[in-house]
Write an enzyme that holds these catalytic residues in place. Sequence first.
Site, short mmCIF file in Angstrom:
data_model
loop_
_atom_site.label_atom_id
_atom_site.label_comp_id
_atom_site.label_asym_id
_atom_site.label_seq_id
_atom_site.Cartn_x
_atom_site.Cartn_y
_atom_site.Cartn_z
N HIS B 82 0.73 -1.18 0.06
CA HIS B 82 -0.06 -0.02 0.00
C HIS B 82 0.77 1.18 0.07
CE1 HIS B 82 -2.75 3.15 1.53
NE2 HIS B 82 -2.19 3.19 2.51
N ASP B 111 6.58 19.98 -27.78
CA ASP B 111 6.48 18.94 -26.99
C ASP B 111 7.69 19.03 -26.01
OD1 ASP B 111 6.59 16.15 -26.40
OD2 ASP B 111 5.95 15.60 -28.20
N SER B 177 13.45 6.06 -14.13
CA SER B 177 12.58 6.70 -14.80
C SER B 177 12.14 8.06 -14.43
CB SER B 177 11.22 5.97 -14.92
OG SER B 177 9.97 7.09 -14.67
N GLU B 263 12.06 13.14 -0.69
CA GLU B 263 10.82 12.60 -1.67
C GLU B 263 9.33 12.96 -1.28
OE1 GLU B 263 10.47 10.53 -4.12
OE2 GLU B 263 8.45 9.69 -3.83
N SER B 276 -1.63 26.41 -6.76
CA SER B 276 -1.26 27.90 -7.40
C SER B 276 -1.76 28.28 -8.55
CB SER B 276 0.16 28.15 -7.22
OG SER B 276 0.92 27.63 -5.94
N THR B 336 6.78 27.40 3.81
CA THR B 336 5.39 26.67 3.61
C THR B 336 4.52 27.44 3.88
OG1 THR B 336 6.88 24.46 4.38
CG2 THR B 336 4.54 24.51 3.61
N LYS B 339 3.70 30.25 1.44
CA LYS B 339 2.77 29.80 0.33
C LYS B 339 1.35 29.82 0.80
CE LYS B 339 5.07 26.71 -2.68
NZ LYS B 339 6.44 27.21 -2.58
#
Lengths: 312, 556, 183
Positions: B82, B111, B177, B263, B276, B336, B339
Amino acid sequence: MEKLGGIFNPSSPEMEAMADLTYYVIAISIGILAIIVVAVAYIIIRYRKGSKDSSEPYQNFGDLRLEIVWTLIPVAIIAVLFQLTCSTMKTIDPPIGNEEPDIVVIGHQWWWEFYYPKSGVLTANEMHIPVGKKLLLRIESIDVIHDFWVPELGPKIDAIPGHTNHLWMGASEPGVYLGACAEFCGTQHANMRIRVIAETEEEFNEWQKQELVVPRTPRSGIAGKGAELFQTKACMNCHTIKGTPAAARIGPDLTHLNKRQTIGAGVLTNSPENLTKWLYNPQKYKQGSLMPNMKLSDSEVEAIVAYLEGLK
Amino acid sequence: MSMKIPLVPENLKPLPRLKENEGMLSWVASVDHKQIGIMYLISTLVFFIIGGLEALVIRIQLAQPEFDFISPEVYNQMFTMHGTTMIFFVVMPFLIGLGVYLVPLMIGARDMAFPRLNALSFWLVIFGGILLYYSFLTQSGPSEVGWFAYAPLSEKPFSLNKGPTYWALGLLATGISSVASGLNNIVTILTMRAKGMTMRRLPLFVWMILVTSFLLVFVIPIIASAFAMMLLDRLLEATFFTPAHGGSAILWQHFFWGFGHPEVYILVLPAFGIISEVIPVFSRKPIFGYSFVAGSTVAIGLLSLGVWAHHMFAVGLGNVANLYFSLASMLIAIPTGVKVLNWVATMWGGKIWFATPMLFATAFIIEFVIAGLTGVAVASVPIDWVVTDSYFVVAHFHYALFGGSLFAIFAGIYYWFPKMTGRMMSETLGKWHFWLTVIGFNMTFFIQHFLGVMGMPRRTYTYHDFPYWGSMNLISTIGAIILALSVIVFAWNIRRSLKHGEKAPDNPWNAWTLEWYTTSPPAVHNFDLVPPVRGRRPLWDLAHPDQLDEPNSKVV
Amino acid sequence: MANNKMLVGFFVASESIFFVMLILAYVNFHGTVTDGPTAVNSLDPLRTGIFSLFLLASSFTVWLAGRSLSTKNHFMLKIWLFVTIILGALFIYGQATEWFGLFAQNITISRNVFGTTFFTLTGFHGFHVCVGLLMLSILLVLAMFGDFKGPKSDGVECVSIYWHFVDGVWIVVYSVIYLWAFF
Ligand code: HEA
Ligand code: HEA
Ligand code: CUA
Ligand SMILES: [Cu+2]
């Protein structure tokens, strides 16, 4: 109303300090949250419009002064929080000199071993402590990472293989405090529970004396048969019973099993019936436990139970 | 509306459809950023349902004390899969995919800079997901050591099954990736902007994708090397993380969280970007304090690199280290907060239209502030010693990941769905989805704060019947079931709107960024003509030629 | 296009972090080995040092190759690419013999943390050198087919950025493993 546990019932000076800090920080947080919620609620009421209204409101691109204000206020709040953090840490985590620990706590998959170096007592899953004393615990692990946590008595700390940690702990009131392993350590992490039994100095000393007594190994009767089976059925490969050749430390020390309140680090209360169930198949009550199903026959179980019940 | 946007010629060949054109092949072989973006979004929705079903299994098992729904092994596999799925195969690829779809459109490019690399990134995620889930088919099932796979539990001899090997390989593939998409985004954003689109006029979503991409490029290698070491340990019996043979259990934690903490900002910065974009459009005002919103992102990105050990306060690193990491973590509250307050200020004085995207964006602010405040609380070392590895932390990060990232993702889906598909989503179903989500989400996770401080450790497949634990867990489980309903409503809304949704105009929300200039859905080549970019809101400027956006010095 | 070079530049930066982590792992265990092989008792800094010179020289020759291309000297381009490949291959030969020498003494990745960190670090570096050799060979083949007209080629420039990077990493690796242990 039943009593709430954990932070709502701090039972040591350390835990009290930590609970106070937590309440304090939560109060500040609620304050901040309230400001935001009120502002958003006001906006929702005051500035909502239907999809019909198509005029544009005043185009405001920002305000340097406001930006400065709402940078500096959090800076101030953080300063306060950090100051509180530092002062709390001072009360709960005094430096450790070269003191010898009162108790060595060793995590095993999935049970706890407690060793009292000052007296030589070795026991499992249930830790007796004298009330009102600040004790130094040394925390170790022999396999994977565990974490020693008794929520009412103080901070938690990891038991890490190859790295020792220390923890100050004590209880202000006598009683049984429940804890658990808090770092995920494999299949039965959930059932790696701790009982701390805080008692008066006299009771504690009495308990220690009891623990140091080497029980007499029965030679006859059903218990005698159990004692023999214990040595022949491979139990001795994993367990210790003082006064017998069994001296392995893969499983808990069983020398004074009868004195313990639970079996299997808290999965079953300790009674002859439960011990019988456990010996028939520990995997049924603690699936994945490192004690295998020994496939004992009825009479063997009966004998071993009789023997173990005699280990007071 | 006073704004009238010059018409782009009718789009002759919109998005290739499965049935028309060359069928599936046009997707599988595609290097078009819009198709790849959409494939990202679809696959993450599938992974979300899988990860959500795993969460439901968890919650059902915990509905009652000593409940016997699944075995401990299965429970442990469930929360491992999970957590891994939600983080690496839902939120991360969703946000990357949204970036892939939107960045070229928002900066007026044809692109991505490297379309084939882009396709490779996408297929690597799928490959990684297959590797991860393939472990269900192995004899002993998937990994059961949690999403941060602490050594030595994840090593031999404690995990002899193949699960952790597949887990590490799958994540290694997605890691590669992510680095590739990060590189691709950076080059695209730095070199392919339309004429006039300076860095100070970049849409905020693109800014946040840019910062996220830098994080990807610089922190994924940390975990890639740790995975490599773990695989060497598991496959060749190296001894990096095995204390019994001289390795170090703590080293893994440093490596994992050295990646793991940045992360979580990778998971939330693009979400901030969505917010935003959405808040100004539905408030009919420009973003308040553009430079501060963009600049604080950079500050968060930099700070996030130096706080990893706040996940390790219980490891015993010593008071000096603990206090440093504590302070550094708390400091993140400042950018933060900047923001959050700028978003609130953007709404202030606006004319707010609470369409579904805006509902999610508004709720996002509240839920995220709760997450942030509990985050700052656990950044205080003694509080962390109380709550680490308890349900309090589970509550903290679900508020951040669900209340934060996922709420923003929902806002983004409702906002850009018309652009991507040419159809509007149903507002009625959207409101149902919204309210079910808000109720279900808070019901599931708010109560976990209390469970945590009352002493319930996380990752336990069962618990004793302590006072109130049973009923509190039951409330949480019921909340999860409401959430499941909300997901069903959402999935139904997507399906229904794709088929029968109202036709979307090119710019249904009267928004200002370039993607709304082209047709809905955009033509294969994106734009026939990119309008001149003279400010942060190119379409506003087109509609108000006499009231250009950048009144010089007043701009913040 | 400047794009390709930018891509390779950031890619190399990303790879650097990867190597930093491997080096940190090596450093972390430096000196924790109490018995068994260590850098001091099992490595030969001089021999590896000499093979390292080949790699350093190859960085120079790949630069010469680029310069030849910019002066449109296609013959020298091929020559310098070829020399670079030979030098790189010699380095790999040195590495391979060192590894096999260690294997012969039963020093492997699973022997102790020195073995683990040493083989991982040099192994990943060697792998990167091999990838570089492969790309250089592709360049050489393309050059023989006359693909590079000059004076500029993204292909040549990108590969040489990468090759300098592999070289730079080795300087750090060599310093950390060999110089640190012996000096
Ligand atoms: C999107 C993901 C996300 C985000 C954004 C955050 C944000 C933050 N997190 Fe969280 N965190 C996680 C995801 C996230 N976290 C996850 C997944 C885990 C657990 C992993 C695991 O163990 O499985 C975790 C765990 C975690 C821990 C470890 C807990 C433990 O295991 O013991 C800590 C400790 O410091 C922490 C702190 C913080 C802080 C300080 C922030 C800050 O960035 C928050 C800043 C925001 C605000 C503060 C709100 C807005 C600000 C204002 C309104 C201004 C005024 C406020 C103040 C002055 C306080 N987090
Ligand atoms: C983005 C990240 C994310 C998201 C969105 C979620 C979503 C949810 N999480 Fe998760 N969670 C994590 C990240 C996330 N989680 C992480 C990182 C961990 C730590 C793992 C670890 O410890 O290793 C964790 C752990 C975790 C735990 C703790 C387990 C433990 O420690 O023992 C729990 C327990 O309640 C939980 C619950 C939930 C629930 C109920 C949801 C719900 O919001 C889910 C809602 C979705 C659904 C319910 C799906 C419904 C689908 C259907 C009904 C199918 C319909 C079919 C069609 C439409 C075709 N999560
Ligand atoms: Cu021991 Cu969890
Ligand atoms: Cu963190």
